[in-house]
Design a protein around this motif. Structure first.
Motif, mmCIF file in Angstrom:
data_model
loop_
_atom_site.group_PDB
_atom_site.id
_atom_site.type_symbol
_atom_site.label_atom_id
_atom_site.label_comp_id
_atom_site.label_asym_id
_atom_site.label_seq_id
_atom_site.Cartn_x
_atom_site.Cartn_y
_atom_site.Cartn_z
ATOM 1 N N GLY A 1 0.784 -1.225 0.000
ATOM 2 C CA GLY A 1 0.000 0.000 0.000
ATOM 3 C C GLY A 1 0.817 1.277 0.000
ATOM 4 N N PHE A 2 2.069 1.200 -0.418
ATOM 5 C CA PHE A 2 2.891 2.407 -0.431
ATOM 6 C C PHE A 2 2.403 3.405 -1.482
ATOM 7 C CE2 PHE A 2 6.614 -0.294 1.334
ATOM 8 C CZ PHE A 2 6.059 -0.247 2.599
ATOM 9 N N ASP A 3 1.648 2.925 -2.472
ATOM 10 C CA ASP A 3 1.052 3.840 -3.435
ATOM 11 C C ASP A 3 0.062 4.778 -2.747
ATOM 12 O OD1 ASP A 3 -0.530 1.491 -2.976
ATOM 13 O OD2 ASP A 3 -1.675 1.856 -4.808
ATOM 14 N N ARG A 4 -0.637 4.286 -1.718
ATOM 15 C CA ARG A 4 -1.579 5.136 -0.984
ATOM 16 C C ARG A 4 -0.844 6.180 -0.144
ATOM 17 N NH1 ARG A 4 -5.579 1.316 2.005
ATOM 18 N NH2 ARG A 4 -3.680 0.126 2.363
ATOM 19 N N VAL A 5 0.344 5.827 0.346
ATOM 20 C CA VAL A 5 1.170 6.803 1.060
ATOM 21 C C VAL A 5 1.693 7.846 0.074
ATOM 22 C CG1 VAL A 5 3.272 7.123 2.434
ATOM 23 C CG2 VAL A 5 1.788 5.140 2.854
ATOM 24 N N ALA A 6 2.067 7.406 -1.120
ATOM 25 C CA ALA A 6 2.621 8.320 -2.133
ATOM 26 C C ALA A 6 1.647 9.428 -2.505
ATOM 27 C CB ALA A 6 3.029 7.540 -3.380
ATOM 28 N N ALA A 7 0.351 9.131 -2.480
ATOM 29 C CA ALA A 7 -0.650 10.145 -2.801
ATOM 30 C C ALA A 7 -0.650 11.268 -1.767
ATOM 31 C CB ALA A 7 -2.038 9.503 -2.871
ATOM 32 N N ARG A 8 -0.140 10.995 -0.567
ATOM 33 C CA ARG A 8 -0.129 11.972 0.524
ATOM 34 C C ARG A 8 1.258 12.556 0.763
ATOM 35 N NH1 ARG A 8 -3.853 8.047 1.257
ATOM 36 N NH2 ARG A 8 -5.622 8.467 2.629
ATOM 37 N N ALA A 9 2.254 11.689 0.714
ATOM 38 C CA ALA A 9 3.624 12.076 1.078
ATOM 39 C C ALA A 9 4.606 11.292 0.215
ATOM 40 C CB ALA A 9 3.856 11.803 2.562
ATOM 41 N N PRO A 10 4.907 11.789 -0.979
ATOM 42 C CA PRO A 10 5.761 11.030 -1.902
ATOM 43 C C PRO A 10 7.155 10.705 -1.362
ATOM 44 C CG PRO A 10 4.928 13.050 -2.944
ATOM 45 C CD PRO A 10 4.403 13.020 -1.549
ATOM 46 N N THR A 11 7.733 11.612 -0.608
ATOM 47 C CA THR A 11 9.065 11.356 -0.050
ATOM 48 C C THR A 11 9.024 10.208 0.957
ATOM 49 O OG1 THR A 11 9.590 13.690 -0.326
ATOM 50 C CG2 THR A 11 11.031 12.438 1.114
ATOM 51 N N ILE A 12 7.985 10.170 1.752
ATOM 52 C CA ILE A 12 7.820 9.080 2.725
ATOM 53 C C ILE A 12 7.600 7.769 1.993
ATOM 54 C CG2 ILE A 12 6.399 8.186 4.623
ATOM 55 C CD1 ILE A 12 8.188 10.681 5.313
ATOM 56 N N ALA A 13 6.772 7.776 0.963
ATOM 57 C CA ALA A 13 6.515 6.555 0.195
ATOM 58 C C ALA A 13 7.797 6.025 -0.441
ATOM 59 C CB ALA A 13 5.463 6.812 -0.874
#
Length: 178
Positions: A66-78
């Protein structure tokens, strides 16, 4: 985004390796033989194809956790979660995010503590959303530092608990932190 991250990991991991101190055994493009076999590859690891490695990275280390869902919010964190997940496993990377979010919630006054289950779920995403809303643009950088601090501590612990891992410590710190 993910295509560039995958290319960077494959370039950093390099081609074929079978280091005697590496418990992962034979690898190509950073994919261990056991992972390749579990994904249906039956040939020699020396001949494992780059597109097959890229497909595994996308499926097992980006989409599934689910890192794609993190990328939608915080790309650097993803991007950090992906890279850490490749090296330590997606559940470990996610647990670093969860620990950092819990430690940064000011005694649960900003948002409730979340379960450290190593999964990107609704609670983790809600905590991340709230953290970013409160801390704005600078928050992503601070959260990244917290995740990298946890990762660095884990690398040092791995080297301390198994001297053979000292062969990898310098590279881990040089290539995976900061």
């Amino acid at each position: 985004m993910i295509d560039e991250l995958i290319d960077a990991v494959i370039d950093r991991e390099g081609g074929y390796s079978d280091h005697p101190a590496d418990r992962g055994g034979a690898t190509r493009f950073g994919i261990t033989e056991s992972v390749a076999r579990a994904e249906g590859y039956s040939g020699l690891m020396r001949h494992f194809a780059r597109p097959a490695a890229a497909a595994i990275y996308r499926r097992l280390y980006w989409d599934r956790p689910g890192f794609d869902r993190v990328a939608a919010r915080a790309p650097t964190i993803a991007a950090e979660l992906f890279d850490t997940g490749v090296n330590m496993g997606p559940a470990v990377a996610t647990a670093f995010l969860q620990r950092a979010l819990n430690a940064l919630n000011r005694g649960a006054s900003d948002y409730p503590d979340i379960l450290l289950d190593g999964r990107i779920g609704q609670q983790t995403l809600a905590a991340l959303d709230r953290f970013l809303a409160l801390r704005k643009a600078a928050g992503e950088g601070v959260l990244l530092k917290a995740i990298e601090a946890l990762q660095g501590e884990r690398y040092l612990s791995l080297a301390e608990s198994r001297p053979a891992n000292e062969a990898f410590l310098y590279g881990w710190l040089a290539n995976r932190i900061g």
